[in-house]
Scaffold this motif. Structure first.
Motif, mmCIF file in Angstrom:
data_model
loop_
_atom_site.group_PDB
_atom_site.id
_atom_site.type_symbol
_atom_site.label_atom_id
_atom_site.label_comp_id
_atom_site.label_asym_id
_atom_site.label_seq_id
_atom_site.Cartn_x
_atom_site.Cartn_y
_atom_site.Cartn_z
ATOM 1 N N LEU A 67 0.129 1.821 14.289
ATOM 2 C CA LEU A 67 0.979 2.287 13.203
ATOM 3 C C LEU A 67 1.508 1.139 12.356
ATOM 4 C CD1 LEU A 67 3.015 5.053 15.063
ATOM 5 C CD2 LEU A 67 1.392 5.401 13.193
ATOM 6 N N LEU A 68 1.728 0.001 12.981
ATOM 7 C CA LEU A 68 2.265 -1.154 12.262
ATOM 8 C C LEU A 68 1.196 -1.913 11.493
ATOM 9 C CD1 LEU A 68 4.819 -2.878 11.770
ATOM 10 C CD2 LEU A 68 4.162 -4.229 13.775
ATOM 11 N N GLU A 69 0.013 -2.100 12.108
ATOM 12 C CA GLU A 69 -0.983 -2.998 11.530
ATOM 13 C C GLU A 69 -2.094 -2.289 10.760
ATOM 14 O OE1 GLU A 69 -2.422 -5.436 14.705
ATOM 15 O OE2 GLU A 69 -0.456 -6.351 15.095
ATOM 16 N N GLU A 70 -2.490 -1.107 11.200
ATOM 17 C CA GLU A 70 -3.559 -0.393 10.505
ATOM 18 C C GLU A 70 -3.324 1.118 10.563
ATOM 19 O OE1 GLU A 70 -7.348 -1.134 12.408
ATOM 20 O OE2 GLU A 70 -6.364 -1.933 14.198
ATOM 21 N N PRO A 71 -2.254 1.599 9.922
ATOM 22 C CA PRO A 71 -1.920 3.025 9.986
ATOM 23 C C PRO A 71 -3.016 3.930 9.432
ATOM 24 C CG PRO A 71 -0.666 1.920 8.255
ATOM 25 C CD PRO A 71 -1.332 0.848 9.066
ATOM 26 N N GLU A 72 -3.836 3.403 8.518
ATOM 27 C CA GLU A 72 -4.905 4.220 7.932
ATOM 28 C C GLU A 72 -5.965 4.591 8.968
ATOM 29 O OE1 GLU A 72 -6.077 -0.056 7.662
ATOM 30 O OE2 GLU A 72 -4.251 1.103 7.252
ATOM 31 N N ASN A 73 -6.013 3.854 10.111
ATOM 32 C CA ASN A 73 -6.984 4.144 11.165
ATOM 33 C C ASN A 73 -6.403 4.954 12.325
ATOM 34 O OD1 ASN A 73 -9.160 2.819 9.933
ATOM 35 N ND2 ASN A 73 -8.474 0.824 10.702
ATOM 36 N N PHE A 74 -5.128 5.304 12.236
ATOM 37 C CA PHE A 74 -4.479 6.021 13.333
ATOM 38 C C PHE A 74 -5.221 7.315 13.658
ATOM 39 C CE2 PHE A 74 -1.242 8.724 15.294
ATOM 40 C CZ PHE A 74 -0.654 7.846 16.183
ATOM 41 N N LEU A 127 7.968 2.900 10.971
ATOM 42 C CA LEU A 127 8.510 2.690 9.629
ATOM 43 C C LEU A 127 7.971 3.766 8.689
ATOM 44 C CD1 LEU A 127 7.993 -1.180 9.433
ATOM 45 C CD2 LEU A 127 10.152 0.025 9.830
ATOM 46 N N VAL A 128 8.849 4.294 7.843
ATOM 47 C CA VAL A 128 8.469 5.393 6.957
ATOM 48 C C VAL A 128 7.335 4.998 6.022
ATOM 49 C CG1 VAL A 128 9.280 6.919 5.120
ATOM 50 C CG2 VAL A 128 10.764 6.422 7.057
ATOM 51 N N ASP A 129 7.372 3.782 5.487
ATOM 52 C CA ASP A 129 6.345 3.392 4.512
ATOM 53 C C ASP A 129 4.964 3.245 5.148
ATOM 54 O OD1 ASP A 129 6.936 1.155 5.957
ATOM 55 O OD2 ASP A 129 7.109 -0.203 4.255
ATOM 56 N N LYS A 130 4.920 3.095 6.496
ATOM 57 C CA LYS A 130 3.633 3.032 7.178
ATOM 58 C C LYS A 130 3.026 4.424 7.360
ATOM 59 C CE LYS A 130 3.567 -1.446 7.964
ATOM 60 N NZ LYS A 130 2.532 -2.324 7.372
ATOM 61 N N LEU A 131 3.882 5.428 7.436
ATOM 62 C CA LEU A 131 3.419 6.779 7.769
ATOM 63 C C LEU A 131 2.787 7.502 6.585
ATOM 64 C CD1 LEU A 131 6.239 8.007 10.166
ATOM 65 C CD2 LEU A 131 4.044 6.969 10.710
ATOM 66 N N LYS A 132 2.995 6.987 5.382
ATOM 67 C CA LYS A 132 2.397 7.665 4.225
ATOM 68 C C LYS A 132 0.869 7.549 4.244
ATOM 69 C CE LYS A 132 2.952 3.603 1.241
ATOM 70 N NZ LYS A 132 3.642 3.037 0.069
ATOM 71 N N ASP A 133 0.350 6.556 4.955
ATOM 72 C CA ASP A 133 -1.097 6.369 5.080
ATOM 73 C C ASP A 133 -1.636 6.857 6.418
ATOM 74 O OD1 ASP A 133 -1.253 5.084 2.570
ATOM 75 O OD2 ASP A 133 -0.603 3.193 3.488
ATOM 76 N N THR A 134 -0.773 7.523 7.196
ATOM 77 C CA THR A 134 -1.150 7.926 8.551
ATOM 78 C C THR A 134 -1.469 9.414 8.601
ATOM 79 O OG1 THR A 134 0.304 6.243 9.493
ATOM 80 C CG2 THR A 134 -0.411 8.017 10.958
ATOM 81 N N LEU A 135 -2.632 9.742 9.130
ATOM 82 C CA LEU A 135 -2.997 11.132 9.372
ATOM 83 C C LEU A 135 -3.023 11.384 10.874
ATOM 84 C CD1 LEU A 135 -5.899 12.002 6.876
ATOM 85 C CD2 LEU A 135 -3.624 13.018 6.947
ATOM 86 N N VAL A 136 -2.569 12.570 11.289
ATOM 87 C CA VAL A 136 -2.539 12.931 12.707
ATOM 88 C C VAL A 136 -3.230 14.284 12.871
ATOM 89 C CG1 VAL A 136 -1.101 13.336 14.720
ATOM 90 C CG2 VAL A 136 -0.346 11.730 12.952
ATOM 91 N N LEU A 137 -4.093 14.374 13.850
ATOM 92 C CA LEU A 137 -4.804 15.619 14.137
ATOM 93 C C LEU A 137 -3.922 16.539 14.982
ATOM 94 C CD1 LEU A 137 -7.588 17.119 13.978
ATOM 95 C CD2 LEU A 137 -8.096 16.083 16.205
#
Length: 583
Positions: free
Chosen positions: A262-269, A313-323
């Motif tokens: 989540l901190l370093e590569e949220p787009e790959n979560f 962090l909120v700004d990290k979660l905008k690029d995070t998708l969860v199944l």
């Protein structure tokens, strides 16, 4: 609980607090102080692991409109509270100005310039300001809650929404608990039933969902981490009543990996994480608008994922998708039938034990609350009941009793001491599974939601006796080379103490059952006499069996012939003891 009943309950509690502190209930200021104490106690019951002293956490005097600050380190949450109890019987509308002024403290506490110019004369307020800076850095979730015996209005609700929207990128929540909300919190804390989120609303993005045909209504979708973070902040542990692991904190290996991604590569979560499995009572979904309304949501797998999102962090979660896999089942407040099967099959990737699947039963919830409310006495420590992992932590004054251990102790005490060793899983299986759960946690084989006070006292006696017997057998095997594994017969020892109790206590004139329940000197004297016979019996049996059948130490506790031998030797030894007492 109806509102009027709650008001009567609250009034009685405040009168008691006033009497204890020699305050006047009819004095508005002193009644308000009692209300502050009551609110602090409510938070303490809500977070039993929190170690807070009311004398340090309740601010009086130059308080800047803040009455309580309450820290829950275990959950990384802070409650900053203002308490208002304007009238004894009435529930007037809560003034808009009070809410606005109190909520504004969030910005003021973060403004060191303002605080230095204010020059407070209250050291507690100064401490709060210093702690507030630390909480912000540590990204604690900070709650600003105005608690009032008045009633919310459209204006106060609009203020809650405004302050929440204005600070949506911060780890802060604003709320007003009016008389109805306060009643709900009180019932939630006091009730043995767990609370479930009634309605959760989401909007799914186009091409981010699929709804396959099947016997159950199911929806699989991908959603932004920020939306799940907000749900976690809003509903807390009520999302996980059915989850048998819950979030284990941020120190475990799995959670470390989640946090790093989540901190370093949220787009790959989305690609690295297995996602969330959830059940609900029902849901309504419009594929054209993406609007999803879920009734009584329960996350049965993915607590660690949600926990990591909650602290990200909120700004990290905008690029995070969860199944998310959502399945609707009937009766979302009962862990039975297809719901139970789904919970089990969705919780098999980690090491789980049969007792875990009983951890949310009504009797387990009741026991957790009952042990929490039982004060230590004599040599009996405070007992923290671990019905669900992660378990509470033991310390010098608190012992932890896990669900699986209590089931074994209670079954050995009332029934057969071999089963806790030979087939312990059966103690946590339901009658329809040919299990013994109705005997290990029920009454006379019947599953129940609570025990009588007498049954609970007997269980405390069994727990304390078991702990003492374990200690004595460990001493015995350390002192004797030929008794290396005699402590394996601990459940035999517990049952023998029950035999001794039933046969000897009725004819003992200087000790009563209530004396034993005090766990003081009379209990210790009674136990020492019993232990001499128990230790002798188990030593004799252990040596005789091993002499006759070499290498059977591990099978001793589950061997029916051994148990019959133990009972015969105990009867003989008890008869000798009684004969000696007559002379």
């Amino acid at each position: 609980m109806k509102i009027e009943s709650f008001k009567n309950e609250l009034r009685g509690a405040l009168q008691k607090i006033c009497a204890e502190n020699k305050w006047s209930f009819d004095n508005a200021k002193q009644r308000g102080m009692a209300f502050e104490n009551w609110c602090f106690n409510l938070l303490s019951e809500r977070y039993p692991a929190a170690d807070n002293d009311p004398s340090l956490c309740i601010i009086r005097g130059d308080d800047a409109g803040i009455d309580i600050f309450f820290e829950s380190k275990e959950t990384d949450e802070i409650y900053i509270v203002q308490c208002k109890h304007p009238k004894i019987a009435g529930s007037d509308p809560i003034p808009e100005g009070e809410v606005k002024s109190f909520f504004s403290n969030y910005k003021l506490l973060a403004d060191r310039t303002y605080l230095s110019h204010r020059k407070t004369t209250n050291p507690k307020l100064e401490e709060l300001a210093n702690e507030f800076e630390y909480w912000l850095k540590q990204r604690y979730l900070i709650h600003f809650i105005l608690i009032s015996s008045g009633e919310s209005t459209d204006k106060t609700e609009a203020l809650v929404e405004k302050f929440s929207n204005d600070n949506q990128n911060q780890n802060v929540k604003f709320d007003v608990w009016d008389i109805t909300g306060l009643r709900d919190e009180f019932v939630s804390v006091k009730s043995i039933e767990e609370k479930y989120p009634d309605t959760i609303r989401l909007t799914l993005a186009e091409n981010h969902f699929m709804q396959p045909d099947g016997t159950l209504n199911n929806l699989t979708f991908a959603i932004r981490g920020s939306a799940l973070k907000q749900i976690a902040m809003d509903h807390k542990d009520s999302l996980f009543n059915w989850n048998i692991r819950r979030f284990l904190g941020r120190k475990g290996e799995v959670n470390t990996g989640l946090n790093k991604t989540l901190l370093e590569e949220p787009e790959n979560f989305y690609y690295f994480n297995n996602g969330i499995s959830a059940l609900c009572e029902d849901f309504d979904f419009d594929p054209k608008t993406g609007k999803l309304v879920v009734q009584k949501l329960q996350i049965v797998n993915g607590a660690q994922t949600v926990g990591a999102l909650k602290h990200a962090l909120v700004d990290k979660l905008k690029d995070t998708l969860v199944l998310v896999k959502l399945t609707a089942v009937k009766h979302a407040s009962r862990e039975k039938g297809i719901a139970a099967s789904l919970i089990k099959t969705n919780n098999t990737q980690n090491t789980l034990r049969v007792p875990d699947f009983r951890s949310n039963d009504p009797i387990q919830l009741w026991l957790e609350a009952k042990f929490r409310g039982t004060k230590p006495r004599g040599d009996l420590n405070q007992i923290a009941y671990g019905r669900k992992r992660p378990y509470p932590r033991a310390n010098s004054t608190t012992s932890v009793l896990k669900l699986q251990d209590l089931g074994k102790i209670r079954y050995a005490w009332y029934h057969d001491p071999r089963i806790p060793i030979s087939d312990p899983a059966k103690l946590f299986q339901l009658p329809e599974e040919n299990g013994l759960y109705g005997y290990s946690f029920g009454v006379d084989g019947e599953i129940t939601e609570m025990w009588s006070e007498q049954q609970f006292k007997e269980t405390l006696l069994a727990i304390h006796a078991y702990d003492k017997i374990v200690g004595e057998l460990e001493k015995l095997q350390k002192a004797n080379e030929d008794l290396k594994q005699v402590s394996r017969l601990k459940y035999y020892g517990l049952k023998l103490f029950k035999f001794y109790l039933d046969q000897v206590l009725p004819s003992t004139t200087d000790v009563t059952i209530e004396d034993l329940y005090a766990f003081g000197a009379k209990f210790n004297s009674f136990f020492d006499k019993a232990n001499r016979i128990i230790g002798l019996t188990l030593s004799q049996s252990y040596k005789e069996i091993l002499t006759r059948e070499e290498g059977t130490a591990f099978s001793l506790p589950r061997d029916a012939k051994v148990w019959e031998l133990v009972k015969r030797k105990f009867d003989d030894n008890l008869a000798v003891f009684r004969l000696a007492q007559q002379h």
